[in-house]
Design a protein around this motif. Structure first.
Motif, PDB file in Angstrom:
ATOM      1  N   TYR A 122       0.832  -1.213   0.000  1.00  0.00           N
ATOM      2  CA  TYR A 122       0.000   0.000   0.000  1.00  0.00           C
ATOM      3  C   TYR A 122       0.863   1.257   0.000  1.00  0.00           C
ATOM      4  CZ  TYR A 122      -4.154  -2.772   1.219  1.00  0.00           C
ATOM      5  OH  TYR A 122      -5.186  -3.661   1.218  1.00  0.00           O
ATOM      6  N   TRP A 124       1.689   3.155  -2.172  1.00  0.00           N
ATOM      7  CA  TRP A 124       1.132   4.205  -3.035  1.00  0.00           C
ATOM      8  C   TRP A 124      -0.043   4.934  -2.383  1.00  0.00           C
ATOM      9  CZ3 TRP A 124      -3.908   2.857  -3.806  1.00  0.00           C
ATOM     10  CH2 TRP A 124      -4.220   1.500  -3.610  1.00  0.00           C
ATOM     11  N   HIS A 125      -0.487   4.487  -1.222  1.00  0.00           N
ATOM     12  CA  HIS A 125      -1.663   5.089  -0.587  1.00  0.00           C
ATOM     13  C   HIS A 125      -1.524   6.590  -0.355  1.00  0.00           C
ATOM     14  CE1 HIS A 125      -4.324   1.691   1.239  1.00  0.00           C
ATOM     15  NE2 HIS A 125      -4.318   1.717  -0.070  1.00  0.00           N
ATOM     16  N   SER A 126      -0.287   7.034  -0.090  1.00  0.00           N
ATOM     17  CA  SER A 126      -0.132   8.459   0.225  1.00  0.00           C
ATOM     18  C   SER A 126      -0.417   9.328  -1.000  1.00  0.00           C
ATOM     19  CB  SER A 126       1.261   8.743   0.775  1.00  0.00           C
ATOM     20  OG  SER A 126       2.219   8.544  -0.221  1.00  0.00           O
ATOM     21  N   ILE A 127      -0.516   8.704  -2.185  1.00  0.00           N
ATOM     22  CA  ILE A 127      -0.867   9.496  -3.371  1.00  0.00           C
ATOM     23  C   ILE A 127      -2.360   9.828  -3.349  1.00  0.00           C
ATOM     24  CG2 ILE A 127      -0.902   9.528  -5.907  1.00  0.00           C
ATOM     25  CD1 ILE A 127       1.370   7.467  -5.835  1.00  0.00           C
ATOM     26  N   ILE A 128      -3.170   8.905  -2.814  1.00  0.00           N
ATOM     27  CA  ILE A 128      -4.611   9.165  -2.845  1.00  0.00           C
ATOM     28  C   ILE A 128      -5.183   9.582  -1.498  1.00  0.00           C
ATOM     29  CG2 ILE A 128      -5.055   7.719  -4.864  1.00  0.00           C
ATOM     30  CD1 ILE A 128      -6.196   5.633  -2.811  1.00  0.00           C
ATOM     31  N   TYR A 129      -4.579   9.145  -0.416  1.00  0.00           N
ATOM     32  CA  TYR A 129      -5.064   9.575   0.899  1.00  0.00           C
ATOM     33  C   TYR A 129      -4.104  10.630   1.426  1.00  0.00           C
ATOM     34  CZ  TYR A 129      -7.631   5.127   0.749  1.00  0.00           C
ATOM     35  OH  TYR A 129      -8.435   4.099   0.397  1.00  0.00           O
ATOM     36  N   TRP A 130      -4.597  11.842   1.579  1.00  0.00           N
ATOM     37  CA  TRP A 130      -3.700  12.925   1.984  1.00  0.00           C
ATOM     38  C   TRP A 130      -3.912  13.304   3.437  1.00  0.00           C
ATOM     39  CZ3 TRP A 130      -3.748  17.058  -2.513  1.00  0.00           C
ATOM     40  CH2 TRP A 130      -3.358  16.424  -3.694  1.00  0.00           C
ATOM     41  N   ASN A 131      -2.814  13.565   4.116  1.00  0.00           N
ATOM     42  CA  ASN A 131      -2.914  14.189   5.427  1.00  0.00           C
ATOM     43  C   ASN A 131      -1.925  15.338   5.494  1.00  0.00           C
ATOM     44  OD1 ASN A 131      -3.159  14.980   8.019  1.00  0.00           O
ATOM     45  ND2 ASN A 131      -2.307  13.134   8.933  1.00  0.00           N
ATOM     46  N   PRO A 132      -2.349  16.521   5.093  1.00  0.00           N
ATOM     47  CA  PRO A 132      -1.427  17.653   5.019  1.00  0.00           C
ATOM     48  C   PRO A 132      -0.828  18.063   6.362  1.00  0.00           C
ATOM     49  CG  PRO A 132      -3.693  18.339   4.579  1.00  0.00           C
ATOM     50  CD  PRO A 132      -3.708  16.861   4.663  1.00  0.00           C
ATOM     51  N   ASN A 133      -1.369  17.546   7.477  1.00  0.00           N
ATOM     52  CA  ASN A 133      -0.776  17.872   8.777  1.00  0.00           C
ATOM     53  C   ASN A 133       0.493  17.078   9.040  1.00  0.00           C
ATOM     54  OD1 ASN A 133      -2.803  19.641   9.599  1.00  0.00           O
ATOM     55  ND2 ASN A 133      -4.111  17.906  10.115  1.00  0.00           N
ATOM     56  N   SER A 134       0.634  15.993   8.320  1.00  0.00           N
ATOM     57  CA  SER A 134       1.699  15.049   8.625  1.00  0.00           C
ATOM     58  C   SER A 134       3.006  15.432   7.962  1.00  0.00           C
ATOM     59  CB  SER A 134       1.271  13.653   8.159  1.00  0.00           C
ATOM     60  OG  SER A 134       2.360  12.780   8.178  1.00  0.00           O
ATOM     61  N   PHE A 137       3.895  12.826   5.515  1.00  0.00           N
ATOM     62  CA  PHE A 137       3.205  12.937   4.227  1.00  0.00           C
ATOM     63  C   PHE A 137       3.965  13.882   3.309  1.00  0.00           C
ATOM     64  CE2 PHE A 137       0.201  15.463   1.655  1.00  0.00           C
ATOM     65  CZ  PHE A 137      -0.232  14.473   0.802  1.00  0.00           C
ATOM     66  N   GLU A 138       4.442  14.970   3.883  1.00  0.00           N
ATOM     67  CA  GLU A 138       5.185  15.933   3.070  1.00  0.00           C
ATOM     68  C   GLU A 138       6.502  15.337   2.587  1.00  0.00           C
ATOM     69  OE1 GLU A 138       7.362  19.289   4.525  1.00  0.00           O
ATOM     70  OE2 GLU A 138       8.050  18.972   2.495  1.00  0.00           O
ATOM     71  N   GLY A 140       7.215  12.175   2.238  1.00  0.00           N
ATOM     72  CA  GLY A 140       6.924  11.121   1.271  1.00  0.00           C
ATOM     73  C   GLY A 140       6.586  11.693  -0.098  1.00  0.00           C
TER      74      GLY A 140
END
Lengths: 419, 323
Positions: A122, A124-134, A137-138, A140
């Protein structure tokens, strides 16, 4: 200009060195050993190979493979900034090797992430599920985009290698002209748009090199006060910039040694001249932070953290700074190489300190220590990186031969290169 | 936002896979989860744990396992008090554990402390999660979504209470394990399993404001029995589960934490750097301008050099070579 910038594939007529050497065989064995443990990780779970626990969720796969890997690949964006953005043409010769190191470095960072995360399929999940607080995430997202940019920046080297030399055998020869045509269009488009990617590469690197520092901030009290500071992103960025040129010196020196070439002494010494100011700036912020937050009191307590902090600052920053400021050192490539090794050591220890040594979770009764399997995988990845580097510089025009005193008219780009 | 059932998430999953397949990454922007805005409702739920009442029967452990379809065994086995010799933490096998501590006031009455997710008002795990697999809900619960999770374990690094755990020995679908505040049971109108089974009412379920009021009254009425500290009222800006005790909390296995919420600094930095993408875009333009200027300067220098060379040569020749 007395220097001619002519990168060539280090094989065939340009180099008599073979791929396999005793050193390369050792590297292959280290890589294979790593693969064995990787198989264990993928078939039996992370716990079967690592010493990670519920208290210590991140070990050297994140601390070294990912965090240190990103830092050591900083040569890519620092040389791009110097050579392309500030347009210093005499540094052209080191841009391609630095770009290759960054490209491979980030590839293995990505592999390191895939290996470490539990549900690797999974990724690739960070491409579709975003958490801009993380912060993660940035990091990645930036790493993903930057890796793509690095591949695009490397493409012209590939087209250069094959333009005018597409010779597919047998039936496929009908495709030769079509491929040639596509390559030429690609080459033209890339050379016109490359500046977009070069600037993007520098911006993306600045963002994620610093955000890598933000990662551990959320751990709050769990992180030792010697490292836990709101200026961590800045410290991470400055240390990444400071290790960029030393990494280029390190890798260029070793590559020329390995292929029996003349090292780019003049360029590397010039590059070394720029290390001291950056290192001084980094040290100033590091010490300033220590003083302002009054965390120096923790240095009076004798424990793993204080010892590691002192090693990091003295051996990894102060010693190389003194060396880079010394005029005698700056005249000898061997000594500059040594000083560069100290800087690299310092940044490696800094990342290990931040992600592993500084992390002391509540309820921990014993400290985390990497297992043999974890170390094997980390070393295996490093070995694979070197093996790929060696293969690529033998196939593609990355490293320039020091041919300014010979008759360089005989070495045009389009010359047939035998395998 | 308020539902989290499996079928619902699965539908989301399929939808997202389809979106990815079609290459329509942009459509998933609406998947961007639960921003930091305080979505908590005024009557969000909480539980008050009175450690001076708990008798350490561990029925809650059994009930918790039972309601989460975990291997629970026989409830009689739980009266075995020898497990207290070891300090235990929640794990994949159990979302809650009870530990025992000595009681300096009365050695015959040891202090038992139940541990589970605190369901912070501003959880570090929710802020940290790379894919937003952990979400904070209006009712006060913090719940993990198995569909999104990639198993990076950043939530474990972030959690101030060291609560989420990971299945290190599963090669496929390792889970992040933590208390889900009995989401399923509460949706069915039931109490959380542990609260429901507690034989001595050491656990009180209610709105958070209610249980804080009760806790304060208890301290007021019985100042000898309790220390004047409601753990979780202010720690990391407040948690849904709060504790009362007769002994300093830091001696009962609770971490000493500040009153500021855990994601504060990290989120401030993140949003400061990004601020609607203005700083990165400005940096990009700055570098672009620099690149242009340096390039122009180079060309200018070259032109100047060329002109000088031409001047040195004889006049008629320079006319011929002029470009």
């Amino acid at each position: 200009m007395n220097h001619v910038f002519t990168p060539v594939p280090l094989s065939g007529i340009y180099s008599k060195k073979r791929y396999l050497t005793p050193g390369v065989i050792v590297l292959i064995l280290i890589a294979l050993n790593g693969m064995v443990f990787l198989a264990g990780r993928f078939f039996l779970g992370i716990g079967s190979v690592t010493n990670l626990t519920n208290l210590y969720p991140w070990g050297i796969w994140i601390g070294i493979d990912v965090a240190t890997g990103v830092a050591l690949a900083a040569g890519g964006f620092t040389t791009a900034a110097l050579g392309h953005i500030m347009h210093r043409e005499h540094y052209q010769v080191i841009i391609r090797p630095a770009l290759l190191t960054a490209m491979l470095g980030y590839t293995f960072v990505a592999l390191g992430v895939v290996v470490d995360i539990g549900r690797w399929y999974y990724v690739w999940h960070s491409i579709i599920y975003w958490n801009p607080n993380s912060a993660l995430f940035e990091v990645g997202t930036c790493v993903m985009i930057y890796m793509t940019v690095l591949y695009i920046e490397f493409l012209p080297i590939v087209t250069e290698r094959f333009l005018g030399r597409v010779k597919l055998p047998g039936i496929l020869h009908n495709l030769n002209r079509a491929i040639e045509f596509i390559l030429r269009i690609l080459d033209n488009t890339l050379s016109k748009t490359m500046f977009v990617f070069i600037i993007a590469g520098v911006v993306l690197s600045t963002l994620h090199q610093s955000s890598l520092g933000t990662l551990m901030i959320i751990a709050g009290e769990k992180m030792h006060p010697l490292w836990q500071t709101p200026v961590l992103p800045l410290l991470f960025f400055l240390s990444a910039v400071s290790v960029g040129f030393p990494m280029v010196i390190f890798e260029s020196y070793l590559a020329s040694r390995s292929f029996g070439l003349h090292p780019e002494t003049k360029v590397l010494l010039k590059l070394g001249n720029m290390v001291a100011p950056i290192l001084l700036l980094y040290l100033a912020f590091k010490i300033g932070d220590l003083v302002i937050r009054e965390t120096f009191v923790y240095l009076a307590i004798f424990n793993v953290q204080s010892v590691m902090f002192i090693i990091e600052v003295i051996l990894g920053t102060v010693v190389p700074l003194i060396m880079f400021l010394n005029k005698k050192v700056m005249k000898s490539l061997n000594l500059v190489f040594m000083a560069s090794c100290f800087v690299i050591f310092g940044v490696v220890i800094n990342r290990i300190n931040n992600f592993i040594i500084a992390y002391h979770p509540p309820y921990a009764t014993e400290a985390y220590y990497p297992s043999f399997g974890e170390i094997s995988v980390t070393l295996g990845f490093a070995a694979m990186l070197i093996l790929m580097y060696r293969a690529i510089v033998m196939i593609f025009p990355v490293i320039s031969l020091n041919i300014n005193h010979s008759n360089n008219h005989h070495l045009p780009h389009s010359q047939e290169v035998s395998k | 936002m308020e539902t989290n059932s499996n079928s619902h998430s699965r539908r989301h999953f399929i939808k997202n896979v389809a979106a990815l397949g079609a290459g329509v990454v942009a459509t998933s922007a609406n998947q961007a989860v639960a921003a930091p805005a305080n979505i908590l409702s005024e009557d969000r739920k909480g539980v008050l744990v009175d450690t001076t009442v708990c008798i350490g029967c561990r029925n809650c452990e059994w009930a918790c396992k039972k309601s989460h379809d975990k291997e629970s065994g026989n409830i009689e086995e739980y009266s075995d008090r020898s497990v207290f010799k070891q300090f235990r933490r929640p794990s994949a096998a159990t979302y809650t554990v009870v530990n025992e501590f000595s009681n300096p006031k009365n050695p015959a009455l040891p202090i038992n402390v139940k541990v589970q997710c605190m369901h912070c008002d501003r959880p570090a795990c929710v802020s940290a999660c790379i894919v937003g697999a952990l979400s904070k809900y209006e009712d006060g619960s913090t719940i993990w979504d198995p569909v999104k999770c990639i198993g990076c374990r950043y939530c474990m690094v972030a959690c101030s209470f060291q609560i989420p755990t990971f299945d290190y020995n599963k090669a496929i679908e390792p889970n992040i394990n933590k208390c889900d505040f009995c989401n399923e049971r509460r949706k069915a109108g039931k109490l959380p399993a542990c609260v429901d089974i507690c034989p001595v009412e050491a656990l009180v379920f209610g709105t958070r404001s209610e249980i804080i009021k009760i806790a304060r009254e208890k301290i007021q009425r019985n100042p000898e029995r309790y220390i004047n500290h409601i753990y979780g009222e202010n720690e990391v800006s407040g948690t849904s589960w709060v504790y009362l005790a007769g002994r300093n909390f830091y001696e009962l296995g609770f971490p000493k934490l500040g009153f500021k919420h855990a994601p504060g600094v990290s989120e401030a930095i993140q949003h400061g750097i990004f601020a609607y993408f203005v700083p990165p875009v400005m940096f990009y333009s700055l570098l672009g301008t620099m690149m242009w200027i340096y390039k122009r300067r180079e060309e200018f220098n070259k032109e100047a050099e060329l002109a000088e060379e031409l001047e040195l040569q004889s006049e008629p020749e320079s006319e011929v070579e002029e470009l």
